[in-house]
Design a protein around this motif. Sequence first.
Motif, PDB file in Angstrom:
ATOM      1  N   UNK A  19     -31.518 130.615 120.031  1.00 36.52           N
ATOM      2  CA  UNK A  19     -31.765 129.340 120.685  1.00 36.52           C
ATOM      3  C   UNK A  19     -31.765 128.143 119.756  1.00 36.52           C
ATOM      4  N   UNK A  20     -31.201 128.304 118.556  1.00 35.89           N
ATOM      5  CA  UNK A  20     -31.200 127.223 117.569  1.00 35.89           C
ATOM      6  C   UNK A  20     -29.764 126.925 117.148  1.00 35.89           C
ATOM      7  N   UNK A  21     -29.417 125.649 117.091  1.00 34.98           N
ATOM      8  CA  UNK A  21     -28.092 125.241 116.628  1.00 34.98           C
ATOM      9  C   UNK A  21     -28.160 125.035 115.116  1.00 34.98           C
TER      10      UNK A  21
ATOM     11  N   UNK B 103     -14.860 123.876 110.843  1.00 39.42           N
ATOM     12  CA  UNK B 103     -16.151 123.611 111.485  1.00 39.42           C
ATOM     13  C   UNK B 103     -16.042 122.492 112.521  1.00 39.42           C
ATOM     14  N   UNK B 104     -15.305 121.468 112.185  1.00 37.25           N
ATOM     15  CA  UNK B 104     -15.166 120.338 113.103  1.00 37.25           C
ATOM     16  C   UNK B 104     -14.499 120.778 114.409  1.00 37.25           C
ATOM     17  N   UNK B 105     -13.495 121.639 114.318  1.00 37.30           N
ATOM     18  CA  UNK B 105     -12.794 122.127 115.505  1.00 37.30           C
ATOM     19  C   UNK B 105     -13.714 122.920 116.425  1.00 37.30           C
ATOM     20  N   UNK B 106     -14.785 123.475 115.862  1.00 40.48           N
ATOM     21  CA  UNK B 106     -15.717 124.316 116.625  1.00 40.48           C
ATOM     22  C   UNK B 106     -17.052 123.627 116.873  1.00 40.48           C
ATOM     23  N   UNK B 107     -17.098 122.328 116.601  1.00 39.21           N
ATOM     24  CA  UNK B 107     -18.313 121.518 116.811  1.00 39.21           C
ATOM     25  C   UNK B 107     -19.506 122.077 116.042  1.00 39.21           C
ATOM     26  N   UNK B 108     -19.238 122.539 114.826  1.00 41.98           N
ATOM     27  CA  UNK B 108     -20.291 123.056 113.952  1.00 41.98           C
ATOM     28  C   UNK B 108     -20.668 121.972 112.949  1.00 41.98           C
ATOM     29  N   UNK B 109     -21.927 121.614 112.907  1.00 41.88           N
ATOM     30  CA  UNK B 109     -22.381 120.596 111.958  1.00 41.88           C
ATOM     31  C   UNK B 109     -22.326 121.175 110.545  1.00 41.88           C
TER      32      UNK B 109
ATOM     33  N   UNK C   3     -28.370 115.565 108.623  1.00 42.42           N
ATOM     34  CA  UNK C   3     -27.982 116.453 109.717  1.00 42.42           C
ATOM     35  C   UNK C   3     -29.163 117.307 110.173  1.00 42.42           C
ATOM     36  N   UNK C   4     -29.964 117.765 109.218  1.00 39.24           N
ATOM     37  CA  UNK C   4     -31.132 118.578 109.558  1.00 39.24           C
ATOM     38  C   UNK C   4     -32.162 117.752 110.319  1.00 39.24           C
ATOM     39  N   UNK C   5     -32.401 116.519 109.872  1.00 38.59           N
ATOM     40  CA  UNK C   5     -33.342 115.639 110.580  1.00 38.59           C
ATOM     41  C   UNK C   5     -32.904 115.411 112.013  1.00 38.59           C
ATOM     42  N   UNK C   6     -31.609 115.321 112.217  1.00 35.25           N
ATOM     43  CA  UNK C   6     -31.083 115.150 113.568  1.00 35.25           C
ATOM     44  C   UNK C   6     -31.438 116.354 114.447  1.00 35.25           C
ATOM     45  N   UNK C   7     -31.358 117.558 113.873  1.00 37.59           N
ATOM     46  CA  UNK C   7     -31.722 118.761 114.621  1.00 37.59           C
ATOM     47  C   UNK C   7     -33.226 118.831 114.871  1.00 37.59           C
TER      48      UNK C   7
END
Length: 559
Positions: A375-377, A400-406, A426-430
């Motif tokens: 349950x975690x991105x 990664x970009x093609x698969x929407x992976x940060x 990026x981590x703060x965003x999550x």
Amino acid sequence: MKVNVETLSDLSIAKNAKMQPIRKISDELGIPEDAVEQYGHYKAKIDPTKIAVKTNLGKVVLVTAISPTAAGEGKSTVTVGLADAMKKIGQSVVVALREPSLGPVMGVKGGATGGGFAQVLPMEEINLHFNGDLHAITTANNALAAIIDNHIHQGNELQIDPRRIIWKRVLDMNDRALRHITIGLGGPTQGIPREDGFDITVASEIMAILCLAKDLSDLKERLAQIVIGYTYAKEPVTVRALGVEGALTLLLKEALKPNLVQTIEGTPALIHGGPFANIAHGCNSIIATKTAMNLADVVVTEAGFGADLGAEKFMHIKSRQGDLSPDAVVIVATIRALKMQGGKQKDLLKEEDVTALLKGTNNLEKHIDTIRAFGIEPVVALNKFFTDTTAELNALLSWCEERSIAIALTEVWEKGGAGGVELAKLVLNELEKPSNFAPLYSVSDTIEQKVRTIVQQVYGGKDVVFTDAAKKQIDQITAYGWDALPICMAKTQYSLSDQPKLLGRPTDFTITVREVIPKLGAGFLVCLTGDIMTMPGLPKKPAALNMDVSEDGSAIGLF
């Protein structure tokens, strides 16, 4: 800071770093003076009972990795660098790590305090003995072993069957010659002859107990619950029956306190406990993590090896027993390791090979899928090495970009916290997103169901096979009512399967469980798979061959 990455060593960087007095670090965290027990100028133990409990605890960032290779992924380096980056962008942060074991320090790894300009200090002392925690665990473990054999020698009131003792002695060193031994030889005054063996200290149940205990009283109760073996009537014998839980607790009372140190950039670091993730649960102590959550808004911690091992055990064991969960997860990957996962030989990794790199992304993709299943991105940290080419970096970033992976290109080895700012953002965003964390199995599932869930959903395997010995142990464990415990899989770290040479993302494989061992004090069941050993051996040329000490007492050869 521009550095020559090909000539600098981790040890030389650590030696030239300027540390702050540990009292300054503790003061900045707001730790009361009477909670700080100094071990010299730059180390201290912290008494968590004297730290106020916050209403809103800090959020937890878990750092894991792809399946490790001989090329190295730099997970600890990224963990430290991420914490430094968080501090650099104004966050209140503490990094919480495991303690190094002398086994891998003298064997393969050479050290475990991060690397480059993303290290915890004092590097030499942390890698060598530190504040004595592992020695205390070794002593407590072997004190129990001595008491068991003395009990049998002195009349065996509990009717312990020497053939059914499951408690082993331990040593914090890789020593294959001690895996299977015979003790008690030499006549009636030397004890009762029996087969025995040694595990490495970091695989000991007492190490797991120290890392999972909530406080001193919980530590004592967990020690009392340890099953050391069985009677002639095949009934379990516990430490409580031997009456020595108090003595063992006494030996461990100082080791239970977390250790406070600092990174090169002065970020506070709590280092405590050191269970391996391939043969134990692979996470630092609950006490250290909870203490850090009371001291900072963000806690950056790590779990050993790939997401199939340490991260899975963090989710299913540490999270359950510590009543905590990760709010964000970082998966560390490197170009060179992904090329190895794609079939590139180690001695050819400096060659550009986008084809091998993209083939190896199937391993990264499986670990991403695993974290998403909880349950975690996840956020991918691409740990940059000087051999990486522009074409290779761009290929992975595009994948990664093609698969929407940060994903964030991370250069903390060379640049310290400044090289991890993109990752930190990026981590703060999550961390701002609501948590949807959920374990993959219920402890009320059968042992077979729990193991099968891990094999299929975490490893990507087809099925699991239990040997006749394991089936018999499962029946016994179930009969005693011990089956409602989480599973701690002991498996090779090099492959998602139990076959070390099966790299990438294997499919249609079967995991073999050869033994199931109850660890009631730790609160889990250990499943030994494949050929995994609980006492590793040294390599042909151990790191110890390059180690020495200078005339002024400084270490040489640690890395």
